[in-house]
Each structure stands twice: as structure tokens, then as C-alpha cells.
Design an enzyme around this catalytic site. Structure first.
Site, mmCIF file in Angstrom:
data_model
loop_
_atom_site.group_PDB
_atom_site.id
_atom_site.type_symbol
_atom_site.label_atom_id
_atom_site.label_comp_id
_atom_site.label_asym_id
_atom_site.label_seq_id
_atom_site.Cartn_x
_atom_site.Cartn_y
_atom_site.Cartn_z
ATOM 1 N N CYS A 72 5.834 -0.080 7.040
ATOM 2 C CA CYS A 72 5.470 1.096 6.258
ATOM 3 C C CYS A 72 6.643 1.471 5.370
ATOM 4 O O CYS A 72 7.789 1.468 5.832
ATOM 5 C CB CYS A 72 5.127 2.246 7.212
ATOM 6 S SG CYS A 72 4.639 3.753 6.365
ATOM 7 N N LEU A 73 6.365 1.806 4.118
ATOM 8 C CA LEU A 73 7.452 2.164 3.199
ATOM 9 C C LEU A 73 8.161 3.444 3.640
ATOM 10 O O LEU A 73 9.295 3.686 3.241
ATOM 11 C CB LEU A 73 6.919 2.297 1.767
ATOM 12 C CG LEU A 73 6.423 0.988 1.132
ATOM 13 C CD1 LEU A 73 5.865 1.241 -0.259
ATOM 14 C CD2 LEU A 73 7.524 -0.058 1.083
ATOM 15 N N HIS A 118 -4.588 1.488 7.414
ATOM 16 C CA HIS A 118 -3.225 2.040 7.532
ATOM 17 C C HIS A 118 -3.021 3.162 6.503
ATOM 18 O O HIS A 118 -2.518 4.234 6.834
ATOM 19 C CB HIS A 118 -2.221 0.897 7.322
ATOM 20 C CG HIS A 118 -0.776 1.305 7.242
ATOM 21 N ND1 HIS A 118 0.189 0.814 8.085
ATOM 22 C CD2 HIS A 118 -0.126 2.145 6.383
ATOM 23 C CE1 HIS A 118 1.370 1.350 7.766
ATOM 24 N NE2 HIS A 118 1.209 2.158 6.733
ATOM 25 N N GLU A 119 -3.459 2.922 5.258
ATOM 26 C CA GLU A 119 -3.245 3.918 4.197
ATOM 27 C C GLU A 119 -4.115 5.158 4.407
ATOM 28 O O GLU A 119 -3.662 6.283 4.204
ATOM 29 C CB GLU A 119 -3.502 3.315 2.815
ATOM 30 C CG GLU A 119 -2.592 2.145 2.436
ATOM 31 C CD GLU A 119 -1.117 2.397 2.667
ATOM 32 O OE1 GLU A 119 -0.679 3.565 2.551
ATOM 33 O OE2 GLU A 119 -0.391 1.442 2.986
ATOM 34 N N HIS A 124 -2.682 7.577 6.756
ATOM 35 C CA HIS A 124 -1.648 8.463 6.189
ATOM 36 C C HIS A 124 -2.259 9.784 5.717
ATOM 37 O O HIS A 124 -1.590 10.821 5.754
ATOM 38 C CB HIS A 124 -0.977 7.801 4.981
ATOM 39 C CG HIS A 124 0.185 6.911 5.323
ATOM 40 N ND1 HIS A 124 1.316 7.380 5.935
ATOM 41 C CD2 HIS A 124 0.386 5.584 5.128
ATOM 42 C CE1 HIS A 124 2.174 6.372 6.095
ATOM 43 N NE2 HIS A 124 1.632 5.267 5.617
ATOM 44 N N GLY A 152 0.829 -1.192 0.000
ATOM 45 C CA GLY A 152 0.000 0.000 0.000
ATOM 46 C C GLY A 152 0.866 1.245 0.000
ATOM 47 O O GLY A 152 2.016 1.210 0.440
ATOM 48 N N GLN A 188 3.004 10.072 1.099
ATOM 49 C CA GLN A 188 4.307 9.387 1.165
ATOM 50 C C GLN A 188 5.215 9.722 -0.019
ATOM 51 O O GLN A 188 6.409 9.500 0.032
ATOM 52 C CB GLN A 188 4.110 7.865 1.238
ATOM 53 C CG GLN A 188 3.504 7.408 2.552
ATOM 54 C CD GLN A 188 3.330 5.906 2.577
ATOM 55 O OE1 GLN A 188 2.363 5.376 2.054
ATOM 56 N NE2 GLN A 188 4.300 5.202 3.154
#
Ligand SMILES: [Zn+2]
Length: 178
Positions: A98-99, A140-141, A144, A49, A54
Site C-alpha cells: 500500500c502506498l 483493496h482500494e 480505503h 491503485g 490517501q
């Protein structure tokens, strides 16, 4: 033909990861291109995701593909202005990453199921119920988009430890570039 490109992913701590993202006003070609770039960036990382903040764009847009089985057909999803409209009282614990917080993982408890409403890449209203890993991923996304990271659910000490590791990583990366 428009070519997709991989965009650099912001690493925590970064003020842009703590901001509230603005709604997308209609799905323009520019927004579609951003969504395609984000999918490319996510698959390249690899991750399941990615949210627009991000990659430094403060718009309400997320992409995901929580199909984890090797050899399974990819299931890319693009969600503009996603909104959680229902969550189950049952909760689930997943080890999240997380990226923007590379190589750090921790267990986070969230509602096991979530119904989400969004605009598709064709600008159509969609609604679906997500479960299992998909439910965790979509929540989660969407977090953000409101400047919330999975480490915000952890105890302060653990959160500070991870943040310090990321500050060190960013210093190292900056030194490599210099
Ligand atoms: Zn994330």
C-alpha cells in the site's frame, strides 16, 4: 490547459485513513482534476491503485492501473462511488502492499473475482467484473473508502509490528523536514 500535480500521500497511522469517505455528488471539474492528480501521483509512486483518502480527500474515488507487464499499454481507470455488487466464492491470495504503508507487504486472501459498479469520469454508470490482480486491487482500494487497510486483515501482532515501523518512519521523515 490544466496541469496535473502530484499530491502528498498520507502515511499510516493517520486518522484520515480510518474514516468513512462520502459519496461524490456528480462528477465536477474539481473531481476530475482530483482524479487526474491521483493517477499522476499513483504512477509517480509507483503504485497500481490509489484512493482519495490517501491524499487526504474523504470522497469515494479510486484510481488504478493493474497492468504490470513492462511495455504493456497502460490502462488507467477512474472509479467514482465504486460499489462491490458481487464477489466470487472462490478466493485468491496475493501479496499486497500500500502506498500509505511503504515497503511493507503481506499475503491477504480475498474473493478471486468481484463485480463493481461505479460512475465514470464522464459521469456514466459502469459495471465490470474484475479478476486476478485487478480484483484484489479494486477491493483493496474500495476498502480505503471505508477506512480499512490491508493490514487490518493480518494477525494483530503482525499489524502492530507494521504500525510501529510506520510510526518510526514518520518520526524520521518529520526529523528530516525539521
Ligand atoms: Zn492501499
Amino acid at each position: 490547459m490544466k496541469r496535473m500535480s502530484i499530491r502528498p500521500i498520507l502515511i499510516h497511522p493517520d486518522p484520515r485513513l480510518k474514516k468513512h469517505a462520502a459519496p461524490v455528488e456528480g462528477v465536477s471539474d474539481e473531481m476530475r482534476k482530483l482524479a487526474e492528480d491521483m493517477l499522476e501521483t499513483m504512477y509517480d509512486a509507483p503504485g497500481i491503485g490509489l484512493a482519495a483518502p490517501q491524499v487526504g480527500v474523504l470522497k469515494r474515488l479510486i484510481v488504478m492501473d493493474a497492468v504490470k507487464e513492462k511495455d504493456a499499454k497502460p490502462q488507467p481507470m477512474v472509479l467514482f462511488n465504486p460499489e462491490v455488487v458481487w464477489t466470487s466464492p472462490e478466493r485468491n491470495v496475493y501479496e499486497e502492499g500500500c502506498l500509505s504503508i511503504p515497503e511493507q507487504y503481506a499475503e491477504v486472501e480475498r474473493p478471486a473475482e468481484a463485480t463493481v459498479r461505479w460512475l465514470s469520469i464522464d459521469g456514466e454508470q459502469q459495471e465490470a467484473k474484475f479478476d486476478k490482480l485487478w480484483a484484489t486491487c479494486v477491493q483493496h482500494e474500495i476498502d480505503h473508502l471505508d477506512g480499512v487497510l490491508f493490514i487490518d486483515y493480518l494477525k494483530p501482532l503482525k499489524r502492530q509490528m507494521i504500525t510501529r515501523k510506520m510510526q518510526k518512519l514518520k518520526r524520521e521523515l518529520a526529523r528530516e523536514k525539521a
